[in-house]
Scaffold this motif. Structure first.
Motif, short mmCIF file in Angstrom:
data_model
loop_
_atom_site.label_atom_id
_atom_site.label_comp_id
_atom_site.label_asym_id
_atom_site.label_seq_id
_atom_site.Cartn_x
_atom_site.Cartn_y
_atom_site.Cartn_z
N TYR A 229 0.86 -1.17 0.00
CA TYR A 229 0.00 0.00 0.00
C TYR A 229 0.91 1.23 0.00
O TYR A 229 2.00 1.21 0.56
N TRP A 230 0.45 2.30 -0.63
CA TRP A 230 1.16 3.58 -0.50
C TRP A 230 0.40 4.43 0.49
O TRP A 230 -0.70 4.90 0.21
N ILE A 241 -1.98 15.48 -4.44
CA ILE A 241 -3.20 14.67 -4.57
C ILE A 241 -4.46 15.54 -4.58
O ILE A 241 -5.30 15.43 -5.48
N LEU A 252 -9.13 10.32 -7.76
CA LEU A 252 -8.91 9.36 -6.67
C LEU A 252 -9.36 7.96 -7.05
O LEU A 252 -8.64 6.98 -6.85
N ASN A 255 -7.12 6.29 -9.69
CA ASN A 255 -5.81 5.89 -9.18
C ASN A 255 -5.90 5.02 -7.94
O ASN A 255 -4.89 4.80 -7.26
N HIS A 256 -7.10 4.51 -7.64
CA HIS A 256 -7.32 3.55 -6.55
C HIS A 256 -6.83 4.11 -5.21
O HIS A 256 -6.19 3.41 -4.43
N ILE A 257 -7.14 5.39 -4.98
CA ILE A 257 -6.77 6.04 -3.73
C ILE A 257 -8.02 6.15 -2.85
O ILE A 257 -9.05 6.68 -3.29
N GLN A 287 -3.17 4.45 -1.22
CA GLN A 287 -3.32 3.89 -2.56
C GLN A 287 -3.20 2.37 -2.47
O GLN A 287 -2.27 1.84 -1.86
N GLU A 288 -4.13 1.67 -3.12
CA GLU A 288 -4.17 0.21 -3.05
C GLU A 288 -3.08 -0.43 -3.90
O GLU A 288 -2.58 0.18 -4.87
N HIS A 292 -1.14 0.24 -10.81
CA HIS A 292 -1.29 1.69 -10.72
C HIS A 292 -0.51 2.28 -9.56
O HIS A 292 -0.32 3.49 -9.50
N ASN A 293 -0.08 1.45 -8.61
CA ASN A 293 0.49 1.93 -7.35
C ASN A 293 1.81 2.66 -7.59
O ASN A 293 2.67 2.17 -8.33
N SER A 294 1.97 3.81 -6.97
CA SER A 294 3.16 4.64 -7.18
C SER A 294 4.44 3.98 -6.69
O SER A 294 5.53 4.39 -7.09
#
Length: 415
Positions: A229-230, A241, A252, A255-257, A287-288, A292-294
Motif C-alpha cells: 500500500y502507498w 493529490i 482518486l 488511481n485507486h486512492i 493507494q491500493e 497503478h500503485n506509485s
C-alpha cells in the motif's frame, strides 16, 4: 525463508591487499559500456572486480586525489579547450590541446605528446575521452562535444575544492560500513549493491526533485514489502493529490486512492469534504496495491527519521533519462528485482525469477522481515576517488557544496 515457502512461492535454489594508484598514477581507460544514449547503465557486474563508490579505503584514495590535484594547481592548472567538436580521426592543434588537457589529469601518458601522432585523435585518445566521460557522468561516446567540453573547462582549482569538500562526507559515510551494503549517491543518481568490497550490481535511480530533495542517511535494511500500500504523506496529499482531485473529480477513483478518517478510522466519501478548507493531515490517504500503485511492486524499508525508502515504480520510462531528479524524496530503483533477490539470497532464502514474478503479479500484500540486512548509505558525493586511481565528479545538484553538509535533509531549491 519459511514464510515464502508457506505461500507456495519459495525459490528454486540453484548452486550458483588494495593499494591506491593515485600517488604513482597510470593512465586511465574506460570500462566497457553498452550501446545507447544513457550515460550510466543498470547491470550486474559481479566478477568484474569493480570497486564501489565507498569503501573503508575511500578516504585514503580521496586524500591521494587531493594531493594529485594540489600538484596540478601548483603547476598552473590546465588551459581552456576551445569550443569545437572533436572525434576520432581529427587532426591539428586542437587535438594537441586536448591531449595536453587529458595528460594533466592522467588520462594519457606524458610521452604521448612527443610521439609522431600527437596531433591525431587516435583510438588511444578516444579511450581516454571515454574514461573522462565515465568519471563525469557523461555518455561515454568518445566524442568531445558540448557537455564534455564544459567539464574539461572546469578549472583545476574548482576540482580541488570539490575533492576537499567531499573528504569529510566520505569519512562519515564510511564509518561502520560493512562489506554488505547498498550505496546511493544522490548527485550521480546511481545505486550500487556491494559485497566483499566489490560491486555486485549498479542501478540507475530516480531521486528527489530540487524542490523536494532526498536526504542523506545511514541505516540498514529491515524488511521488504511486496505489493505495498502507498500510505501517502500529508505533504504530498496537500501539494499533489488534493489539487489533482479538485481539477479532476475522478482522480482518486482512477488511481485507486481511498480516504480514511485517520489511519485506523473508517473510510469516507471524499465528495462530502470541502478540500479547499481542510487541513490535509485531517484525513489519511492510501493507494491500493496493483499496477497503478506509485511504489510499484516492491518497497525496501530501513529505519530513518525522514520516512523515506527505496521502491519500484510504474513509470519506468523515467529511467531512460540522464537527468533523474523526479521523486518527492524516496529512491526509485531501475530493475529493483535484482536488488530484492540479492538481499534475499544473502539473508533469507533465494527467490528465483519465476517465484518473484508469481509474487509480484498478485495484489496480495506480503511482508518479509530481513535479519542482518545490508547497510544503507544515502550519500551526497559530488567528488570521490577509488583505489584503482579513478577520480569522479558530479554536479552539485542541491547546491550543498561549501555548506559543510554531510547528513540530513537538504533545503529545497526553488530555482
Amino acid at each position: 525463508m519459511t514464510s515464502l515457502v508457506a505461500m507456495g512461492l519459495a525459490a528454486r535454489a540453484e548452486e550458483p591487499v588494495i593499494t591506491s594508484s593515485l600517488t604513482t598514477p597510470t593512465p586511465l581507460k574506460a570500462a566497457p559500456t553498452k550501446d545507447g544514449k544513457l550515460a550510466t547503465q543498470t547491470e550486474i557486474v559481479a566478477g568484474q572486480d569493480q570497486i564501489p563508490m565507498l569503501t573503508a579505503s575511500s578516504a585514503d584514495a580521496l586524500q591521494g586525489a587531493i594531493s594529485m590535484y594540489e600538484e596540478i594547481v601548483a603547476g598552473g592548472g590546465w588551459e581552456q579547450i576551445g569550443s569545437r567538436t572533436l572525434k576520432k580521426g581529427a587532426k591539428g592543434d586542437a587535438v594537441i590541446a586536448l591531449r595536453q588537457r587529458l595528460i594533466r589529469e592522467n588520462y594519457l601518458p606524458f610521452d604521448s605528446l612527443s610521439s609522431g601522432s600527437a596531433g591525431l585523435y587516435d583510438e588511444t585518445m578516444e579511450d581516454a575521452v571515454r574514461a573522462f566521460q565515465l568519471n563525469h557522468g557523461i555518455l561515454p561516446s568518445g566524442i568531445v562535444a558540448e557537455k564534455t567540453l564544459a567539464q574539461l573547462n572546469v578549472p583545476a582549482e574548482t576540482r580541488l575544492g570539490m575533492l576537499r569538500e567531499n573528504l569529510p562526507r566520505v569519512e562519515a559515510y564510511a564509518q561502520d560500513l560493512s562489506e554488505f551494503a547498498i550505496l546511493v549517491n544522490l548527485p550521480a543518481a546511481q545505486l550500487e549493491t556491494v559485497e566483499n568490497g566489490r560491486v555486485y550490481s549498479r542501478h540507475n535511480i530516480i531521486v528527489g526533485k530540487l524542490e523536494r530533495p532526498s536526504p542523506t542517511l545511514a541505516s540498514k535494511v529491515s524488511d521488504i514489502n511486496f505489493n505495498p500500500y502507498w500510505k501517502i504523506p500529508a505533504s504530498i496529499v496537500a501539494r499533489d493529490i488534493v489539487p489533482k482531485y479538485l481539477g479532476d473529480p475522478g482522480y482518486l477513483q482512477d488511481n485507486h486512492i481511498r480516504v480514511f478518517d485517520g489511519v485506523d478510522g473508517p473510510e469516507i466519501d471524499p465528495t462530502f469534504i470541502d478540500w479547499t478548507a481542510t487541513d490535509p493531515e485531517r484525513y489519511f490517504f492510501r493507494q491500493e496495491p496493483g499496477p497503478h500503485n506509485s511504489l510499484g511492486t516492491v518497497k525496501i524499508n530501513f529505519p530513518n527519521q525522514f520516512m523515506v525508502y527505496m521502491h519500484d515504480t510504474p513509470h519506468r520510462e523515467l529511467f531512460g533519462r540522464n537527468v533523474r531528479f523526479e521523486s518527492s524524496g524516496c529512491v526509485r530503483i531501475d530493475q529493483v528485482s535484482t536488488v530484492v533477490k540479492w538481499i534475499l539470497d544473502r539473508t533469507a532464502a533465494p527467490l528465483d525469477e519465476v517465484s518473484y514474478q508469481n509474487l509480484t503479479t498478485t495484489t496480495e500484500q506480503f511482508d518479509q522481515k530481513i535479519e542482518n540486512g545490508p547497510d544503507v548509505r544515502w550519500m551526497y558525493l559530488t567528488a570521490w576517488a577509488t583505489e584503482d586511481g579513478r577520480v569522479n565528479f558530479r554536479p552539485d545538484v542541491y547546491s550543498l557544496d561549501g555548506t559543510g553538509f554531510i547528513f540530513g535533509q537538504p533545503q529545497p531549491r526553488t530555482y
